[in-house]
Design a protein around this motif. Sequence first.
Motif, PDB file in Angstrom:
ATOM      1  N   CYS A 292      40.126  29.724  -9.180  1.00  0.00           N
ATOM      2  CA  CYS A 292      39.916  28.341  -9.623  1.00  0.00           C
ATOM      3  C   CYS A 292      40.944  27.985 -10.698  1.00  0.00           C
TER       4      CYS A 292
ATOM      5  N   HIS B 180      43.478  24.957 -12.129  1.00  0.00           N
ATOM      6  CA  HIS B 180      42.877  24.372 -13.332  1.00  0.00           C
ATOM      7  C   HIS B 180      43.228  25.263 -14.520  1.00  0.00           C
TER       8      HIS B 180
ATOM      9  N   PHE C 217      42.833  22.231 -18.141  1.00  0.00           N
ATOM     10  CA  PHE C 217      42.285  22.609 -16.837  1.00  0.00           C
ATOM     11  C   PHE C 217      42.770  21.682 -15.721  1.00  0.00           C
TER      12      PHE C 217
ATOM     13  N   LEU D 143      39.519  19.369 -15.993  1.00  0.00           N
ATOM     14  CA  LEU D 143      38.089  19.662 -16.131  1.00  0.00           C
ATOM     15  C   LEU D 143      37.695  19.458 -17.592  1.00  0.00           C
TER      16      LEU D 143
ATOM     17  N   VAL E 181      33.472  17.386 -17.777  1.00  0.00           N
ATOM     18  CA  VAL E 181      32.958  17.108 -16.434  1.00  0.00           C
ATOM     19  C   VAL E 181      31.435  16.990 -16.454  1.00  0.00           C
TER      20      VAL E 181
ATOM     21  N   LEU F  43      32.145  12.850  -9.085  1.00  0.00           N
ATOM     22  CA  LEU F  43      33.151  13.903  -9.091  1.00  0.00           C
ATOM     23  C   LEU F  43      34.239  13.597  -8.068  1.00  0.00           C
TER      24      LEU F  43
ATOM     25  N   ILE G   2      28.019  18.749  -9.923  1.00  0.00           N
ATOM     26  CA  ILE G   2      29.059  19.780 -10.005  1.00  0.00           C
ATOM     27  C   ILE G   2      28.795  20.865  -8.970  1.00  0.00           C
TER      28      ILE G   2
ATOM     29  N   VAL H  64      31.850  25.382 -15.801  1.00  0.00           N
ATOM     30  CA  VAL H  64      32.553  24.095 -15.824  1.00  0.00           C
ATOM     31  C   VAL H  64      31.808  23.099 -16.711  1.00  0.00           C
TER      32      VAL H  64
END
Length: 366
Positions: A74, A78, A84, A106, A109, A115, A125, A185
């Motif tokens: 990820c 990010h 990110f 990010l 968030v 999103l 999320i 996140v």
Amino acid sequence: MWLINVLRLHLLFILCLSLSACQPNTTPSYEWNLPLGFPAPIVPADNPMSQAKVELGEQLFFDPKLSFNNSLACASCHLPEFAFAEPKQKAIGATGQILRRNTQALVNVAYNSNLTWAHSGLNSIEQQILIPMFGEDPIELGITGHEQEILQRFAQAPYVELFNAAFGDDEVSFQKIVWALASYVRSLISLNSAFDRYAYQAQDDAMSESALRGMELFFSEKLECFHCHGGFNFTQSSQHQNQRLDLRPFHNTGLYNIDGAGTFPVEDQGLIEITLNKDDMGRFRAPTLRNVAMTAPYMHDGSLDTLNQVIDFYANGGRDEGIASPYKSTFVKGFTLTKDEKNELLAFLDSLTDKDFLNISNKKPK
């Protein structure tokens, strides 16, 4: 300085409204460590926050073993040092496929009501994380078809201990992986910029005089920035001069108009792809401007390289034929700035950078 003081009161009023509107769902096992007065994010009942889940999610976030070919984490797209986001026009998946959109930062968030760049129905999320994990067009992590192989990678140290701490047993499942990633996140909160210290902590010397003048411009009717980038997180639509309140933070900014009738390039037409409503042609979500100086390039397709270009874009009222798009937001009407004013606006945008948030040592697993 009277206008500066009025703006500060306005910002505090917005924060108070946020406090009264939020119904925080917190658990005793997790401490948000939010600045005084800021509302806690709303957390889904089936995935309450815990420090153990955040720590597991952090480990997973930075681990390329989550991709089918061990090539992509990820955090590959990010990057913490870029809030990110990543300094590429568009992201690249585990197979080398170029994705169609710019990687979003990010930042806070946990406070987003929607999103991704253009999906009015994607508001969790946990839901969103499934897309890069299992999506096949485009392929990002490429888990589909490799599920058992990937789960086996995490059925060993240090993950056995981390899953046990987070969930009370060491069974590895994608449901738990999603819950842990979402918790991590959700924990990425950025509320300690120079602007925050000035506006919410009464530190009068936190922002430069240039940035303060830029703030006046940002919140002025001349530029209209705050209508789409308002609220304490700089990403929500606002009521303006008797116009209706648009609760959906999606806007057509006049980026394209390839046929004179407002059409966007077929490879990415924005919200209309979800709603099939012609008025949603070219509408994309207005992202947060927190840490915006670190998240270049800009726009959904990464087609603007610098904040200088972004300001010029809005000053022109859009780009090329997009200026005359029938679907363009009425807030994007163009404006004129002197060189000094442009630099002041840039100084204000830079004041939204939270250096603590960008500290890599605090964001990567030990």
